[in-house]
Design an enzyme around this catalytic site. Sequence first.
Site, PDB file in Angstrom:
ATOM      1  N   HIS A 239       2.992 -52.253  73.013  1.00  0.00           N
ATOM      2  CA  HIS A 239       3.518 -53.598  72.750  1.00  0.00           C
ATOM      3  C   HIS A 239       3.894 -53.612  71.016  1.00  0.00           C
ATOM      4  O   HIS A 239       5.020 -54.470  70.791  1.00  0.00           O
ATOM      5  CB  HIS A 239       2.358 -54.725  72.699  1.00  0.00           C
ATOM      6  CG  HIS A 239       2.266 -55.539  74.071  1.00  0.00           C
ATOM      7  ND1 HIS A 239       3.417 -55.901  74.821  1.00  0.00           N
ATOM      8  CD2 HIS A 239       1.049 -55.731  74.648  1.00  0.00           C
ATOM      9  CE1 HIS A 239       2.946 -56.529  75.646  1.00  0.00           C
ATOM     10  NE2 HIS A 239       1.670 -56.528  75.889  1.00  0.00           N
TER      11      HIS A 239
ATOM     12  N   ALA B 239      -7.098 -57.482  76.389  1.00  0.00           N
ATOM     13  CA  ALA B 239      -7.319 -57.012  75.022  1.00  0.00           C
ATOM     14  C   ALA B 239      -5.744 -57.939  74.500  1.00  0.00           C
ATOM     15  O   ALA B 239      -4.939 -58.258  75.269  1.00  0.00           O
ATOM     16  CB  ALA B 239      -6.895 -55.749  75.144  1.00  0.00           C
TER      17      ALA B 239
ATOM     18  N   GLU C 265      -1.438 -52.077  74.684  1.00  0.00           N
ATOM     19  CA  GLU C 265      -1.534 -52.840  73.461  1.00  0.00           C
ATOM     20  C   GLU C 265      -0.825 -52.144  72.640  1.00  0.00           C
ATOM     21  O   GLU C 265      -0.129 -52.740  71.817  1.00  0.00           O
ATOM     22  CB  GLU C 265      -2.934 -52.906  73.086  1.00  0.00           C
ATOM     23  CG  GLU C 265      -3.894 -53.750  74.079  1.00  0.00           C
ATOM     24  CD  GLU C 265      -3.105 -55.017  74.906  1.00  0.00           C
ATOM     25  OE1 GLU C 265      -2.381 -55.573  74.471  1.00  0.00           O
ATOM     26  OE2 GLU C 265      -3.555 -55.211  76.179  1.00  0.00           O
TER      27      GLU C 265
ATOM     28  N   GLU D 150      -2.337 -57.402  71.690  1.00  0.00           N
ATOM     29  CA  GLU D 150      -1.504 -56.413  70.754  1.00  0.00           C
ATOM     30  C   GLU D 150      -1.455 -57.044  69.303  1.00  0.00           C
ATOM     31  O   GLU D 150      -0.374 -56.611  68.769  1.00  0.00           O
ATOM     32  CB  GLU D 150      -0.325 -56.357  71.343  1.00  0.00           C
ATOM     33  CG  GLU D 150       0.651 -57.451  71.713  1.00  0.00           C
ATOM     34  CD  GLU D 150       0.389 -58.322  72.671  1.00  0.00           C
ATOM     35  OE1 GLU D 150      -0.456 -58.105  73.570  1.00  0.00           O
ATOM     36  OE2 GLU D 150       1.434 -59.006  72.902  1.00  0.00           O
TER      37      GLU D 150
END
Length: 879
Positions: free
Chosen positions: A308, A269, A305, A271
């Site tokens: 982040h 994924a 994420e 961020e």
Amino acid sequence: MRTDTPQTVRLEEYRPSDFLIPRIALDIVLAPRETRVRATLSLEPNPAGRAGVPLVLDGDELALVSIALDGAPLPESAYEAGPDRLILREPPARPFTLAIETQVDPTGNTKLMGLYRSQGVYCTQCEAEGFRRITYFLDRPDVLSVYETRIEAARADAPVLLGNGNLVETGELAGGERHYVVWHDPHPKPSYLFALVGGALARIGSTFTTASGRAVALGVYVEPGKEERATYALDALERSMRWDERVFGREYDLDVFNIVAVSDFNMGAMENKGLNIFNDKYVLASPETATDADYGHIEAIIAHEYFHNWTGNRITCRDWFQLCLKEGLTVFRDQEFSSDERSRPVQRIGQVRALRARQFTEDAGPLAHPVRPSAYREINNFYTATVYEKGAEVIRMLKTLIGPDAFARGMDLFFERCDNTAATVEDFLACFAEASGRDLSAFALWYSQAGTPRLAVTGLYDSQAQTYRLDFAQSTPATPGQPTKAPVVVPIRLGLVDADGAPVAARCERLDAHGVFVLAEASDSLVFENVPAPPVPSVLRGFSAPVRLSLDLSDSDLLVLLRHDEDPFNRWQAGQTIATRLLVRASVSGTFCEEAAEALAGALDAFLAAEGEADPAFAAQVLAVPGETEIAQEIGENVDPDVIHRVRDRLRARIGARLAPRLAALREALETPGPYSPDARSAGRRALRNAALDYLAVADPEAARPLVVAQYEAADNMTDRFAALSVAALVTGGDERERLLASFRQRYAGEPLVLDKWFALQASIPEDGTLARIEALRGDEAFSMANPNRVRSLIGTFALANPTRFHAADGAGYRFVADAVTTLDRTNPQVAARLLTAFNTWRSMEPGRRNAAREALVGIAERPSLSPDVGDIVGRTLE
Ligand code: PHE
Ligand code: ZN
């Protein structure tokens, strides 16, 4: 392909940018083949850079359509435009604007970097250097800009249009056939955090009220029809946001937070500010399609994420050498979150298992590098277990060293001082040095020195003096480019227990209040006073440092720890150590010690009787024998994976036979009535029940077959169904295996993420026929080399999780993976390079396999036109 051979980039050569871009306005008109990108850059000379130099913007496979400076088209003599750079020969020595028009082809973008389409959805991936595939830019993390993004598309093609930040304008064009949106992100950010999405997506959402009372609209966007499967992700997001407020005092800073799930994604994924883009396997879950492990990963990655947003986005990295500044720290944060949400000891065991399997292996091979590397040729190849997982361990050690209070003050200082900057590891450490009043310069070696330190500990009891001495010695093996190593600062949490397992209240001045001893030299000793009888030392509790420990404890001492230590991690470790010793000895010398196996099995039986039901998640971990990779790593040289596999199976059969009655009883006792729930407690019960099924099958395949089939048929959730299928595929075999595999294939025909499990399981079968099976599976209509999840499931699992077949003595496994890597390299170099890392243990194999692996690697290296990604990995692997 980039047209030039990549240069080595060096940390010591860092220079600030000569120009800054405080603002950028993007106007993007989406179309499947010809997307037009107009970028208006507000540029200015950087006072910290050089004056009077050309402006060099990065590009990658770009084609320039037009360029204007302060509104006036530029004559061709003023610039030079190629696929990978745009040079303005004499830029003004004052602020100016540059309007650049490029055109890109999202449909033809198979690298999945820059702007591409996934199942018809337009999306972007810009980390690390993907923004330069959209427009010419200073594509480096220390150039921070405020972004305004206008996105236009045909409504039928992309009814949903998302960007970073807050939505500020929407409008219709061509009588409603087309539409546009404008997103504004007030937070200056580096280009790698830019994102946009366009497509036919369905949304679920909620409103989150922050601690200071601001309302944030949360949205999770998925393929229409899959909304129900996004509810767990949304819930995990809300819990993450609350946790970061409570534990780190961090509030969200925009009015909107969106997550989009896409099917084709190179990593887990990303961020992007206010617009996280996810591999759909880390968003979508339902009891019927996802396992307990999947739910756990979704929770962790959603959190990662989201976290982040502060560690990565508000405070970003000065350059890519500082990658661990955001990744190691954010992994640490997501691990803490999962530990608070679930069982801390079980989480810790899982972290250490993963660290040993992936990071220790990396550290012991040709790709070893420091947590903060000092040079790279292709930055994509540094999103590694070392940067992420060891990076997190370094943060954890820092907290252990300075204590939780100083650590919290250091974090606060970091958030305050470095907010809105592109920071370095030094900036980070300075905050903790200041907050704790400690000199952290020796500790900083963890960032620059590669390799896993070995820690040898021996104990000596003096009955006369009633003292107990522990001698410590550390050394770190050489790694590529670092032939000699210095001692590192190792926080060692430890304690003594007596023969009955009770803590020994002995005095030792050099332990801190939390029982931590700091080893800072190559060797050192500790003396405990007032020790009435020979104790058992429990060393490296909680795995307080990422080292390889050897401790001169007898099996019976270890059994004391397994039963009684107050530290759950070391209880688990004690069992693992006994099993590892036995397996290493049996693999190397060929003699399998029946008595040791029996003693271990007996201890596990007693352990299960006493507490199997009380903490099934922990018990499942205690029962699990160390993996083949881990045993190979302990052996270290002349490894024969077939032998390891055989002795490991033998131990498992032995344990299974001894535990069978108790396991059968536990399976009954732990049955969970009622509908499936993914919570950690229920998951723990299923984990132990399924571990029991596995052991019963290993011990007596015939007798277990009906159990396996019954569980497969009756399961109301993927965890139990897939566990049964796995036992059928890997243990009990026979016609049943093929029947169940076929039934599973048919049942989940429309479920790509479930079929990934089906591909992966078959790729991991430790039998001769597996390679032929995989060749056949490549022809399955659900398989595609264009989809990274499919590739990782079928080919990645074979290469990374089927040691006997990948390392087959005849080299067929190596040749197969090498072929797949070269084929994939033409379309998706990043994923190809990742697959190739499976070869990083090749030098530790016995000579026949070693030669076969070398041949396969040389075969790759000799191909013309390798990508920088694969070229870099194959080069370093062979060095
Ligand atoms: N920064 C992402 C993360 O760890 C990983 C990533 C790197 C994703 C590069 C895509 C490309 O959260
Ligand atoms: Zn990350």
